[in-house]
Design an enzyme around this catalytic site. Structure first.
Site, mmCIF file in Angstrom:
data_model
loop_
_atom_site.group_PDB
_atom_site.id
_atom_site.type_symbol
_atom_site.label_atom_id
_atom_site.label_comp_id
_atom_site.label_asym_id
_atom_site.label_seq_id
_atom_site.Cartn_x
_atom_site.Cartn_y
_atom_site.Cartn_z
ATOM 1 N N ASN A 1 89.572 -0.875 0.979
ATOM 2 C CA ASN A 1 88.204 -1.264 0.660
ATOM 3 C C ASN A 1 87.327 -0.026 0.447
ATOM 4 O OD1 ASN A 1 85.764 -2.940 0.392
ATOM 5 N ND2 ASN A 1 86.933 -4.509 1.472
ATOM 6 N N ARG A 2 86.031 -0.115 0.743
ATOM 7 C CA ARG A 2 85.082 0.908 0.300
ATOM 8 C C ARG A 2 84.518 1.737 1.446
ATOM 9 N NH1 ARG A 2 84.647 -3.715 -2.705
ATOM 10 N NH2 ARG A 2 84.695 -3.410 -4.978
ATOM 11 N N HIS B 1 97.809 -5.596 -0.948
ATOM 12 C CA HIS B 1 96.861 -5.993 -1.993
ATOM 13 C C HIS B 1 97.518 -6.893 -3.041
ATOM 14 C CE1 HIS B 1 93.521 -5.622 -4.857
ATOM 15 N NE2 HIS B 1 92.823 -5.017 -3.899
ATOM 16 N N SER B 2 98.254 -7.889 -2.588
ATOM 17 C CA SER B 2 98.866 -8.823 -3.534
ATOM 18 C C SER B 2 97.829 -9.766 -4.122
ATOM 19 C CB SER B 2 99.963 -9.631 -2.847
ATOM 20 O OG SER B 2 101.087 -8.826 -2.561
ATOM 21 N N TYR B 3 98.047 -10.112 -5.399
ATOM 22 C CA TYR B 3 97.211 -11.079 -6.109
ATOM 23 C C TYR B 3 97.974 -12.391 -6.206
ATOM 24 C CZ TYR B 3 93.991 -7.432 -7.840
ATOM 25 O OH TYR B 3 93.070 -6.427 -7.947
ATOM 26 N N GLU C 1 92.873 -9.977 1.773
ATOM 27 C CA GLU C 1 93.279 -8.674 2.297
ATOM 28 C C GLU C 1 92.837 -8.525 3.754
ATOM 29 O OE1 GLU C 1 91.610 -5.706 -0.517
ATOM 30 O OE2 GLU C 1 91.210 -7.494 -1.731
ATOM 31 N N GLN D 1 89.226 -9.637 3.480
ATOM 32 C CA GLN D 1 88.475 -9.538 2.238
ATOM 33 C C GLN D 1 88.998 -10.594 1.273
ATOM 34 O OE1 GLN D 1 86.018 -7.278 1.866
ATOM 35 N NE2 GLN D 1 85.538 -7.313 -0.325
ATOM 36 N N ASP E 1 83.754 -11.215 -3.418
ATOM 37 C CA ASP E 1 84.375 -9.930 -3.100
ATOM 38 C C ASP E 1 83.742 -9.479 -1.797
ATOM 39 O OD1 ASP E 1 85.824 -7.633 -3.104
ATOM 40 O OD2 ASP E 1 84.838 -6.695 -4.814
ATOM 41 N N HIS F 1 89.768 2.075 -1.738
ATOM 42 C CA HIS F 1 91.210 1.926 -1.505
ATOM 43 C C HIS F 1 91.949 3.255 -1.374
ATOM 44 C CE1 HIS F 1 90.876 -2.301 -1.691
ATOM 45 N NE2 HIS F 1 90.896 -2.462 -3.000
#
Length: 340
Positions: free
Chosen positions: A79-80, A177-179, A302, A279, A241, A106
């Site tokens: 993340n940030r 971080h799978s979609y 996440e 997340q 998000d 990330h």
């Protein structure tokens, strides 16, 4: 186990720009078939009874620079981090501002998702990859030894165990971080959007963010807001998000952090984790990768520490010190249900 898990590989499937091979190993059993790359410790494929559940690329070279962390382990800090800067024990550290030149995202442009890991152990039912991040890599203090174990532990269940140890005080926040899209076609594209997916996140609170997706520091109740996902909710066209708060502590064993179903699918995904937050990202920026992914063609759940935690004294700490072990467990459980 009713369907014994088995592993094949690792075998070369491509090469990095410097000539180093890209290796892949495969786990299968209990209704799952999973492909793992040493590049980024990526989940390249995750099929449940023959149906793909995650976005992936046939060409392994796409993972070198193009994919938006698809299936990767991201870190050193997922993340940030606001402005790419944090202070630890009185010392300020500057990190690459790899998100629009504004914030650190990330772990940086050369974070863990872009690094070659090592297949350290390959057993009958699990495999472990390791990576050593040097002191100063992407601006972080301390050399960090990281391990990621993938294991099929039961019917439709993939467990990810992440650990890390450091030789100097540092910050650590790792996740996968799978979609996910439960309506992916068996082959090719386009994938339908996630609008008809139904999500449930058992969180009483979430973290409001500013226009740079940085938490404001408030921990706000979800009640009465569009972030109240405590009951199954169709995603529709709403944008997400945001981090949802599950507690203040990392738990010893994983508990449910999210559940996803979809109209037209007989599969349900339950995500369990030990992290204090999760997340939920709706994949809005997927099209920017230039790989044929449409915006909102998959979602991420996440499990992680609070975003920008080092800059918020009121958030649970993400600091790791020598002699301590960072540990995070994530489970993806797929089950068959009556099609909706």
């Amino acid at each position: 186990m009713s369907d014994t898990a088995r592993i094949s590989g690792p075998v070369p499937v491509g090469a990095m720009p410097d000539g180093r091979p890209i290796l892949e190993a495969r786990l299968a059993g209990e209704g799952l078939a999973v492909s793992i790359l040493d590049l980024g410790a990526v989940i390249r494929r995750l099929d449940f009874h023959g149906h793909p559940m995650v976005l992936g690329r046939d060409d392994p070279h796409d993972y070198v620079a193009k994919t938006p962390q698809c299936g990767a382990i991201v870190g050193r800090f997922a993340n940030r981090i606001a402005g790419g800067r944090f202070t630890l024990d009185g010392t300020t550290y500057d990190l690459p501002r790899n998100e629009a030149g504004r914030n650190h995202l990330h772990g940086g442009a050369a974070g863990f998702s872009r690094r070659n890991w090592t297949f350290a152990e390959v057993g009958e039912r699990s495999l472990t990859l390791t990576y050593r991040a040097a002191d100063g890599e992407e601006g972080y203090p301390g050399a960090l030894d990281v391990a990621c174990t993938y294991a099929i532990t039961g019917p439709g269940t993939l467990r990810i165990t992440l650990t890390a140890r450091t030789d100097e005080p540092t910050i650590v926040n790792l996740t996968n971080h799978s979609y996910f899209n439960l309506l992916l076609p068996r082959q090719g594209f386009p994938a339908p959007t996630i609008d008809d997916h139904v999500i449930e996140i058992p969180a009483e609170s979430y973290l409001p963010v500013d226009d740079g997706q940085i938490p404001t520091g408030e921990i706000a109740p979800v009640a009465g807001t569009r972030f109240d996902l405590r009951r199954p909710t169709r995603i529709g066209g709403r944008a997400f998000d945001h981090a949802f708060v599950l507690g203040r502590e990392t738990t010893p064993e994983p508990r449910t952090v999210g559940r996803v179903t979809a109209a037209g699918s007989d599969v349900a995904l339950t995500v369990l984790a030990t992290a204090p937050a999760v997340q939920f990202y709706d994949g809005t920026h997927l099209a920017k990768a230039g790989l044929g992914f449409a915006a909102r063609s998959a979602l991420c759940l996440e499990p992680e520490a609070f975003p920008d935690a080092p800059n918020h004294p009121g958030f649970p700490s993400a600091t790791l010190r020598p002699g301590e072990t960072y540990r995070q467990i994530i489970e993806y459980r797929f089950t068959k249900e009556t099609a909706r």
